[in-house]
Write a protein that holds these residues in place. Structure first.
Motif: not given
Length: 181
Positions: A21, A35, A37-38
């Motif tokens: 992730t 980062h 995916r967030e």
């Protein structure tokens, strides 16, 4: 056959671990943790990076700008906007990086910085849909407008010296020593 000491070598190592992730890519003596995916507001993204010993990404040259754009577009195939560690929160129109260093390289989009909300836009994103050019955005949520985005953390690479190893050196004729054939 001879035993000879191998030359000691140094390798770059990132101080944080790469995960599915939060993958890490090494470039120019820095580690970049993606980062994508967030999403976070600008301050929360910086707090996340600092909690691991880094900062939101600081882009000091065209080579780093190109590297980040290429990784985000080609490796991750992400087309949105991503926070970078640049803002003018302290003084309107005077952009500085999150580490306090001055802005020396820019990649602003046409008409930027500035825009519809003018003085309310204090933090900067890299817009993948605009060739990676920079746009200033609101740093945090404002009234009914939400503005969290993916972000990139940057860490200084650590150089570790490999221990010296002894290696076997074989003759160049292509033959193995007796008993090794």
């Amino acid at each position: 056959m001879q035993l000879a000491p191998a030359a000691a070598q140094a390798v770059s190592v990132c101080p944080v671990q790469s995960t599915d992730t939060h993958p890490i890519h090494l470039h120019g003596g820095s580690c970049y943790q993606f980062h994508l995916r967030e999403t976070r507001g600008f301050s929360a993204a910086q707090a996340e990076c600092r909690s691991q010993g880094g900062n939101e990404v600081i882009i000091r040259d065209a080579d780093t700008q190109r590297f980040l754009f290429d990784v985000i577009q080609r490796v991750f195939q992400y087309k949105g906007v991503v926070w970078i560690g640049l803002n003018d929160v302290t003084q309107e129109g005077h952009f500085t990086w999150v580490d306090g260093s001055p802005l020396t390289f820019t990649f602003w989009a046409n008409g930027q910085p500035g825009g519809l909300l003018g003085p309310l836009e204090d933090c900067v994103v890299m817009d993948m849909g605009d060739g990676g050019r920079w746009h200033d955005y609101r740093c945090e949520d404002f009234l009914f407008l939400r503005d969290p985005h993916p972000f990139i953390c940057q860490f200084g690479a650590v150089f570790k010296r490999l221990s010296r190893l002894r290696v076997r050196v074989y003759p160049r004729e292509g033959k193995l020593p007796e008993g090794k054939q």
